[in-house]
Design a protein around this motif. Structure first.
Motif, short mmCIF file in Angstrom:
data_model
loop_
_atom_site.label_atom_id
_atom_site.label_comp_id
_atom_site.label_asym_id
_atom_site.label_seq_id
_atom_site.Cartn_x
_atom_site.Cartn_y
_atom_site.Cartn_z
N ASP A 10 0.85 -1.19 0.00
CA ASP A 10 0.00 0.00 0.00
C ASP A 10 0.89 1.24 0.00
OD1 ASP A 10 -1.78 2.03 0.37
OD2 ASP A 10 -2.85 1.11 2.04
N ARG A 11 0.87 1.98 -1.10
CA ARG A 11 1.69 3.18 -1.22
C ARG A 11 0.97 4.42 -0.69
NH1 ARG A 11 2.42 0.33 -6.02
NH2 ARG A 11 4.55 -0.46 -6.34
N GLY A 12 -0.21 4.22 -0.11
CA GLY A 12 -0.98 5.34 0.39
C GLY A 12 -1.91 5.89 -0.68
N PRO A 13 -2.80 6.77 -0.29
CA PRO A 13 -3.78 7.29 -1.26
C PRO A 13 -3.14 8.20 -2.29
CG PRO A 13 -3.95 8.47 0.83
CD PRO A 13 -2.99 7.32 1.06
N ARG A 138 -10.03 1.76 -16.57
CA ARG A 138 -9.91 0.95 -15.36
C ARG A 138 -8.89 1.58 -14.42
NH1 ARG A 138 -6.59 -3.04 -13.59
NH2 ARG A 138 -7.50 -4.64 -12.23
N VAL A 139 -9.26 1.70 -13.15
CA VAL A 139 -8.32 2.20 -12.15
C VAL A 139 -7.38 1.06 -11.77
CG1 VAL A 139 -8.06 3.23 -9.87
CG2 VAL A 139 -10.08 3.78 -11.25
N PRO A 140 -6.07 1.26 -11.91
CA PRO A 140 -5.13 0.17 -11.60
C PRO A 140 -5.23 -0.27 -10.14
CG PRO A 140 -4.04 1.95 -12.79
CD PRO A 140 -5.38 2.46 -12.40
N ARG A 141 -4.97 -1.53 -9.92
CA ARG A 141 -4.98 -2.05 -8.55
C ARG A 141 -3.93 -1.33 -7.72
NH1 ARG A 141 -7.15 -6.37 -6.30
NH2 ARG A 141 -7.85 -7.14 -8.33
N GLY A 142 -4.30 -0.95 -6.52
CA GLY A 142 -3.39 -0.27 -5.63
C GLY A 142 -3.49 1.25 -5.70
N VAL A 143 -4.18 1.76 -6.72
CA VAL A 143 -4.40 3.20 -6.84
C VAL A 143 -5.77 3.52 -6.25
CG1 VAL A 143 -4.66 5.15 -8.42
CG2 VAL A 143 -2.96 3.37 -8.89
N TYR A 144 -5.80 4.42 -5.28
CA TYR A 144 -7.09 4.69 -4.65
C TYR A 144 -7.16 6.10 -4.07
CZ TYR A 144 -4.80 3.88 -0.10
OH TYR A 144 -3.98 3.96 1.00
#
Length: 317
Positions: A10-13, A138-144
């Motif tokens: 998790d690289r953070g938001p 599509r939003v890449p996995r891990g990007v939030y």
């Protein structure tokens, strides 16, 4: 062989957003961010249904100026005007949770689609766009996005996840131990003591206290609500114009009486017991339950429409 861990770190938001209703709790969250008490936001998003009390829009204008002076832009996003859309014979049918009175005298609640159409969908679209992945990308996995919601500790049962992988809800007031009373105190100390509850003028979830407030503090909104209540009595124009008649009647007030005929005033002490005895099963009508927050609507469970419009595409679900 060691199994590969599929979970990415998790690289953070990528963004921090605030879902801003411009009511008591979300105003408190925005001011906390402006003062550096919580992490700042890349933006605050106000989902405008077009039918909030004038006091909410006044507060929103003031908040917008204050937040932008502190580096937080406020974006107004909208899916349309819920009142004019509902009365427009040409507009697509979007159901509000109106109170229904059936021909046999039984009562029910219509489907609730308005929160999704006028709040959640516009907020999701804007969050995606700000993130750089507008639909249908599509939003890449891990990007939030980390999205702050103004839920206080006395409403902890309303704190829910967004249900979306790219949108993670956080609740700063719960983390800080703020209840609504603490929020009111905090706002008063900072000159925002006139902040009122944010909810559509014509929200069918209003209790008598909410309707009294509209009647006594927003005469223009009250007149609109009375006229709207009258106009939807036999169904939405879009549906009835297509021959899909309502089997029963719609009402804004849960008593299933015309809004301008409901006794909204607090009963005298000697008569209060009588009102409590004759109140509806859900409790004293003086209760003023919370309205719809985009991600924590008080009526989160599915509801059915016992008196639906008939016809293809508009039956109860």
């Amino acid at each position: 062989m060691t199994a590969r861990n599929p979970a990415a770190p998790d690289r953070g938001p990528a963004l921090r957003l605030l879902s801003l209703g411009a009511g008591v709790q979300s105003t408190t969250v925005l001011l906390l961010a402006c003062e550096g008490e919580i992490p700042s936001f890349d933006a605050a998003l106000f989902a405008d249904t077009g039918w909030e009390p004038r006091a909410v829009y006044t507060n929103l204008d003031r908040l917008t100026a204050h937040a932008e002076r502190n580096g937080i832009p406020v974006h107004r996003v909208t899916g349309g005007n819920i009142r004019t859309d509902a009365l427009d014979p040409k507009h697509r049918f979007v159901s509000m949770p109106l109170h229904t009175l059936n021909p046999d005298g039984t009562r029910g609640l219509a489907r609730r689609q308005c929160t999704s159409e006028y709040k959640i969908i516009p907020l999701k679209k804007t969050a995606r766009a700000l993130l750089g992945y507008p639909h249908p990308r599509r939003v890449p996995r891990g990007v939030y996005v980390e999205q702050a919601i103004g839920i206080s500790i006395d409403e902890i049962g309303r704190a829910r996840d967004s249900g979306l992988r790219f949108l993670r809800n956080v609740f700063p007031l719960i983390n800080l131990g703020f209840d609504r009373a603490k929020c009111l105190e905090y706002l008063a100390e900072r000159g925002f003591g006139q902040t009122v509850k944010s909810a559509c003028v014509g929200c069918p979830f209003h209790g008598n206290a909410g309707w009294r407030w509209v009647r006594d503090h927003d005469p223009h909104g009250w007149a609109e609500a009375v006229e709207f209540d009258r106009a939807i009595r036999h169904g939405y124009p879009h549906a009835t114009g297509r021959g899909q008649q309502l089997r029963g009647q719609y009402f804004l007030h849960r008593s299933c009486l015309p809004l301008d005929q409901v006794d909204l005033d607090v009963p005298a002490r000697g008569k209060r017991h009588l009102r409590l005895v004759t109140a509806e099963p859900e409790g004293d009508e003086d209760d003023d339950p919370d309205g719809c927050s985009p991600w924590s609507c008080r009526s989160g469970e599915p509801v059915t429409d016992p008196a639906p419009h008939t016809g293809p595409g508009e039956s109860a679900a």
